[in-house]
Design an enzyme around this catalytic site. Sequence first.
Site, PDB file in Angstrom:
ATOM      1  N   GLU A   1      41.428  61.991  55.642  1.00 13.80           N
ATOM      2  CA  GLU A   1      41.257  63.427  55.913  1.00 13.80           C
ATOM      3  C   GLU A   1      41.331  63.737  57.410  1.00 13.80           C
ATOM      4  O   GLU A   1      41.598  64.878  57.800  1.00 13.80           O
ATOM      5  CB  GLU A   1      39.923  63.913  55.338  1.00 13.80           C
ATOM      6  CG  GLU A   1      38.693  63.671  56.177  1.00 13.80           C
ATOM      7  CD  GLU A   1      38.220  62.223  56.215  1.00 13.80           C
ATOM      8  OE1 GLU A   1      37.304  61.897  57.009  1.00 13.80           O
ATOM      9  OE2 GLU A   1      38.751  61.388  55.438  1.00 13.80           O
TER      10      GLU A   1
ATOM     11  N   HIS B   1      39.536  56.888  56.354  1.00 11.64           N
ATOM     12  CA  HIS B   1      39.378  58.342  56.394  1.00 11.64           C
ATOM     13  C   HIS B   1      40.740  59.040  56.540  1.00 11.64           C
ATOM     14  O   HIS B   1      41.128  59.435  57.633  1.00 11.64           O
ATOM     15  CB  HIS B   1      38.453  58.742  57.546  1.00 11.64           C
ATOM     16  CG  HIS B   1      37.016  58.463  57.277  1.00 11.64           C
ATOM     17  ND1 HIS B   1      36.164  59.404  56.733  1.00 11.64           N
ATOM     18  CD2 HIS B   1      36.275  57.336  57.444  1.00 11.64           C
ATOM     19  CE1 HIS B   1      34.956  58.881  56.584  1.00 11.64           C
ATOM     20  NE2 HIS B   1      34.998  57.618  57.007  1.00 11.64           N
TER      21      HIS B   1
ATOM     22  N   CYS C   1      35.756  56.645  51.761  1.00  8.84           N
ATOM     23  CA  CYS C   1      34.706  55.882  52.437  1.00  8.84           C
ATOM     24  C   CYS C   1      33.476  55.721  51.537  1.00  8.84           C
ATOM     25  O   CYS C   1      33.521  54.937  50.601  1.00  8.84           O
ATOM     26  CB  CYS C   1      34.358  56.517  53.783  1.00  8.84           C
ATOM     27  SG  CYS C   1      33.460  55.395  54.881  1.00  8.84           S
TER      28      CYS C   1
END
Length: 248
Positions: free
Chosen positions: A221, A219, A111
Amino acid sequence: MRPLVGIPACARMMGDHPFHVTGDKYIRAVSDGAGALPLLIPALGGSLDLADLLDRLDGLLITGSASNVAPHLYGGPPSADGTLHDPARDATTLPLIRLALEKGVPLLGICRGCQELNVALGGTLHQRVHEVPGLSDHREDTAAPVEVQYGPAHPVRLTPGGLLERLAGRAEITVNSVHGQGIDRLAPGLAVEATAPDGLVEAVRVESAPAFAAAVQWHPEWRFWEDPFSAALFAAFGEAAAGRTRRR
């Protein structure tokens, strides 16, 4: 010996005191997804000996953040009133990215980290993607539960023969979308790895990098263990960091 992966922090005021902070999800993605030891790097800018630091690291994860890269760093117009900036982070991550690439330290940007990679190498940003004619609104619904905010939002087309397509094993994946800024002019030396349906660049790779060096606008993660592509991305980053560990 597990590889050591640095994670630059954001500078934040909490009450009357400044803190250096990093989201738990990034730390756990490095620890559990990449199989590495996470090391938080304070946002100290020029006070850090970046060369000494990178000589001790096996990888670098550049995280997302609520703040925007300061527009003067890429020749952009002043930000809209109320935009959150983090000059201490900018002063840390941008030179850190350049030197990491020079030294062949594996790098993964997420990001804001994707935007920072583009700016560090000479590219520019859209500050408010939703106001650009022809582009969609890529922001999350802040009124929705966090699970919805980070839920599947839109597909991205992966570049044929690219790094991400090889990791995914297919030409398209679905990603979340939690950003207001985005890449405008692509920096020299970056190759597009993925695009959104509206044409916005969603992932890049450093073409001449001697090691893993890529960044994504979404994202991965977020609950990476639930998504095969996200798990594969962090595993590949971790393997590149482990390779540097063995060489060191």
